[in-house]
Design a protein around this motif. Structure first.
Motif, PDB file in Angstrom:
ATOM      1  N   THR A  30      57.398  10.748 -41.256  1.00 22.76           N
ATOM      2  CA  THR A  30      57.396  11.833 -40.315  1.00 22.76           C
ATOM      3  C   THR A  30      58.137  11.692 -39.243  1.00 22.76           C
ATOM      4  N   ARG A  61      61.665  12.193 -40.166  1.00 21.39           N
ATOM      5  CA  ARG A  61      62.251  13.995 -40.182  1.00 21.39           C
ATOM      6  C   ARG A  61      62.207  14.506 -39.000  1.00 21.39           C
ATOM      7  N   MET A  73      56.775   8.723 -53.876  1.00 22.26           N
ATOM      8  CA  MET A  73      55.314   9.066 -54.239  1.00 22.26           C
ATOM      9  C   MET A  73      54.628   8.392 -54.931  1.00 22.26           C
ATOM     10  N   SER A  86      65.319  17.954 -44.130  1.00 21.98           N
ATOM     11  CA  SER A  86      64.779  16.593 -43.577  1.00 21.98           C
ATOM     12  C   SER A  86      63.557  16.187 -44.437  1.00 21.98           C
ATOM     13  N   PHE A  87      63.112  16.942 -45.316  1.00 20.86           N
ATOM     14  CA  PHE A  87      62.053  16.229 -46.325  1.00 20.86           C
ATOM     15  C   PHE A  87      62.590  15.772 -47.493  1.00 20.86           C
ATOM     16  N   LEU A 117      50.042  13.036 -52.742  1.00 22.27           N
ATOM     17  CA  LEU A 117      51.130  13.222 -51.764  1.00 22.27           C
ATOM     18  C   LEU A 117      52.082  14.511 -51.828  1.00 22.27           C
ATOM     19  N   ALA A 118      52.369  14.757 -53.016  1.00 19.15           N
ATOM     20  CA  ALA A 118      53.124  15.860 -53.075  1.00 19.15           C
ATOM     21  C   ALA A 118      52.734  17.307 -52.494  1.00 19.15           C
ATOM     22  N   GLU A 164      52.837  16.981 -48.923  1.00 18.70           N
ATOM     23  CA  GLU A 164      54.086  17.065 -48.410  1.00 18.70           C
ATOM     24  C   GLU A 164      54.464  18.642 -48.344  1.00 18.70           C
ATOM     25  N   TYR A 223      53.652  23.254 -42.265  1.00 15.81           N
ATOM     26  CA  TYR A 223      53.539  23.229 -40.889  1.00 15.81           C
ATOM     27  C   TYR A 223      54.561  22.936 -40.063  1.00 15.81           C
ATOM     28  N   GLU A 224      55.526  22.279 -40.377  1.00 13.48           N
ATOM     29  CA  GLU A 224      56.989  21.785 -39.820  1.00 13.48           C
ATOM     30  C   GLU A 224      57.426  23.176 -39.398  1.00 13.48           C
ATOM     31  N   ALA A 240      48.023  11.519 -41.610  1.00 15.05           N
ATOM     32  CA  ALA A 240      49.125  10.505 -41.533  1.00 15.05           C
ATOM     33  C   ALA A 240      50.430  11.207 -41.431  1.00 15.05           C
ATOM     34  N   LEU A 241      50.453  12.339 -42.027  1.00 18.83           N
ATOM     35  CA  LEU A 241      51.960  13.023 -42.005  1.00 18.83           C
ATOM     36  C   LEU A 241      51.999  13.697 -40.593  1.00 18.83           C
ATOM     37  N   GLY A 242      50.853  13.769 -39.838  1.00 19.14           N
ATOM     38  CA  GLY A 242      51.178  14.332 -38.409  1.00 19.14           C
ATOM     39  C   GLY A 242      50.830  15.767 -38.492  1.00 19.14           C
ATOM     40  N   VAL A 243      50.098  16.230 -39.504  1.00 21.90           N
ATOM     41  CA  VAL A 243      49.652  17.705 -39.294  1.00 21.90           C
ATOM     42  C   VAL A 243      48.184  17.829 -38.778  1.00 21.90           C
TER      43      VAL A 243
END
Lengths: 450, 450
Positions: free
Chosen positions: A369, A372, A382, B38-39, B139-140, B143, B149-150, B262-265
């Motif tokens: 993150t 990104r 993954m 970016s992802f 995880l997919a 993501e 969200y981003e 963990a992904l910041g969402v």
């Protein structure tokens, strides 16, 4: 019993553009858009489906046979798929009378033509068009040619010529050699083959069309004349002084050539060529197409002035001019000549963040993150695979950088950064990862975009 | 007699996107593309036309009625127009087995559905899709939700919730209240209306579907439960402990919720919602859609896992998950809430270079080229009109800067630069024009992009 599988395939003459090829397309289309907008062309989008009546009678009978039609189960409208972008633009120009004029627009979009599929020719292909509606000034035509020059120059093309002619000159040539207007089509078709069948071939075809030896000689002298653009126009002006239609065309080209100089288009980039005709029916004035010497691929742009097309939709017609850039052929040439810059790679991914175990997974997600959000294209691996398999995946895809985050790194708030091609690797504080990556990328010879 | 004019119009439910609206679309699509890349999602393009057999049997009978068909005069293939981007992706995934897996791709392209036209709903509209093929990892799915969200966060959305559910839970709920699998469709349709017709309405519909009062009470207790995402999942886990299918779905959502942190969402951005169903037939696992509170406009994204779709094209099926972002609705919301940044104006043009007379015209053309090559969007005024008319044209189009180049300026190698809204003007050396423009633009409050 499970239902039978549907064989995965595409219709004849159609194709998928997979990522590696799409990355190249996007590079070219992004650059085109930049140039188009730098000239003040505005984006426009029209529907893929038009009413059938909108397309009929615009392209000529041969072209019309290639149009695709569409319908849905409950529909009563007769629909057709876009055949080019000029007719939809003409419809738009007639429909929204309030658009400020001149209306300068670009559109990059697919069109459909049911031509016989062959190498490099598809039934669905993109056109990238710039057009100026509502100005009869030759500055508009010069500007269109200037756009062509800037796009090709910035893409790295060095050996190309924009051929320039005028339908008024062609019509005048018909009068000059005694061909009546209704037989001009045959004359054009013969002239257009000069490049393919040579002067002798054209002469034969004109003879069989009924032209006299004397008329053919007069015509061929003009078609095969050599000299600078200004010299050629001067010679034509002298020879055709009794043919006002042709002279009007000559005067237009003189104005264009004058403006091209001031617009910074070098003389070597364009060539007045009286044998260049362009296929479509709707052109009325200057016409232009671009050819490259290597590889032999036909024209990579084509366009011209079509002052009467919009008048088919409205009593208040508008003059218009523009060109289509053939992105498929442009990419074919760039591929063949190796013209894509090194950072246009096989993947958009710049960094693969590997995963180690369940305990360090959250840290891997956080690092992904962070990268990104810093604008660095980052893929997170993954599956729960061994590191060796993860590295092979990155190599196979062509990803330049790897981030490794095992228990040691996680405990110390660090990551290990590896450049796969160079085999270099360094363990750095997580907070410094982004700046370290940028530093490596700008120091390296690998040209990664970061 | 001149031929009758063709009335300029578009098919029912279709529309042109004129420049002012296109500039907004491009802003949103450019930002989406940036986030997608970016992802690590790669661009893909598939043909608009697919073989009819490719689309049949994928969407459910109601959806299938909306498909457009196409053909050309000499064609024998049965062709259909793209209805969504997931089925073409599934065909691609089955067709090119060598694509590295997971295959992460994005595609932004129009699709066609012959729905009844209504405000804000069109028969040709764009979908912006991100999908991950070849991974069954949660995880997919996390993501994909992170991408949503981003994108929305960077577009300036603050009040949105990504609703999250799982088809396995929905199927489990069916068993829990005693609905056999073949009647699940009716159960889903009733549940899906909770937002529209309220709890009482759903109860009535379930009663008329033949469910007992007791089963309905059990179901409604779950559908209307309130609490944090983790609390809701814990409650479901406790109640459905005898329903392994539902429990598998709960475990998947638990994994997703873990990864999203963990992904910041932020927790506030998503909401486990057992009454959210999604219409299409092909979903098999987690499903997600995004709603905004203001304005009331329905969902702005929709997607989920479809592990069995690719298996319809090949014996070696692949798991897949992804989402569609509805750019038309996103733009409608942004328009209504005034969310576009100030530099997204009515025109791409930043500078209008005026023309004065024939003698100074070449200098005007040169200045235009200098600005364009510096990357500044520049329109050259083409007609031989008075300066006042040229200025009115710039004001009408919303062009911020004017360059004036009369005989005095031309003689001294100068130009006059004017900011139209501020009424400021200054005469500067031609060589300094670009730097002066950038200086004015960065000092001004007008937000022009330079």
């Amino acid at each position: 019993m499970a239902p039978a599988k549907v064989q995965p395939r595409v219709p004849r003459g159609m194709r998928d553009i997979l990522p590696e090829q799409m990355i190249k397309r996007q590079y070219v289309m992004d650059l085109m858009r930049q140039v188009f907008e730098s000239f003040g062309f505005e984006p426009l989008q029209t529907p893929v489906l038009e009413l059938k009546e909108t397309l009929m009678g615009k392209y000529g009978p041969e072209a019309e046979k290639l149009i695709y039609y569409a319908q849905h189960v409950q529909g009563s409208e007769e629909l057709a798929m876009r055949y080019d972008l000029s007719v939809p633009l003409s419809r738009v120009s007639a429909m929204y009378r309030d658009l400020p004029k001149p209306f300068k627009r670009y559109q990059m979009a697919p069109v459909w033509r049911a031509e016989r599929p062959q190498k490099g020719r598809y039934r669905e292909f993109y056109q990238c068009d710039v057009d100026i509606v509502g100005s009869d000034s030759m500055l508009a035509d010069a500007e269109i040619m200037s756009v062509i020059y800037e796009v090709l120059n910035r893409l790295g093309f060095r050996q190309f010529r924009i051929l320039l002619n005028n339908r008024k000159i062609l019509t005048g040539l018909g009068s000059y050699v005694g061909v009546p207007d209704e037989q001009l089509g045959g004359l054009y078709r013969a002239i257009d083959k000069l490049d393919k069948i040579g002067a002798e071939g054209v002469k034969e075809e004109l003879l069989s069309n009924g032209l006299s030896h004397e008329a053919i000689a007069r015509l061929m002298a003009l078609l095969t004349a050599r000299g600078s653009n200004r010299e050629l126009l001067a010679e034509l002006r002298a020879r055709l002084q009794d043919y006002p239609r042709a002279l009007a065309g000559v005067a237009e080209l003189e104005e264009i050539v004058e403006a091209l100089g001031a617009l910074g288009v070098p003389e070597s980039a364009y060539q007045v060529t009286f044998s260049m005709v362009r296929g479509l029916d709707y052109y009325t004035g200057p016409i232009y197409e671009t050819v490259v010497d290597e590889p032999k691929i036909g024209s990579i742009t084509g366009g011209g002035r079509y002052d009467e097309l919009i008048g088919l939709f409205t009593n208040q017609g508008l003059p218009a001019t523009g060109t289509s850039l053939g992105i498929e052929r442009i990419i074919d040439v760039m591929d063949e000549l190796g013209m894509f810059p090194p950072q246009i790679g096989r993947t958009v991914v710049q960094v693969l963040v590997t995963r180690f175990d369940v305990a360090s997974l959250p840290a891997s997600l956080q690092v992904a993150t962070e990268l990104r959000r810093a604008g660095i294209s980052t893929e997170l691996y993954m599956e729960d695979d061994a590191l060796g398999k993860q590295i092979r995946y990155a190599v196979r895809k062509g990803v330049p950088y790897l981030v490794i985050l095992g228990p040691d790194e996680a405990a110390n708030d660090q990551v290990t950064l590896r450049h796969l091609a160079r085999g270099e690797q360094e363990t750095v504080a997580r907070a410094e990862l982004v700046s370290k990556l940028r530093q490596w990328a700008s120091a390296g010879q690998t040209g990664e975009l970061l």
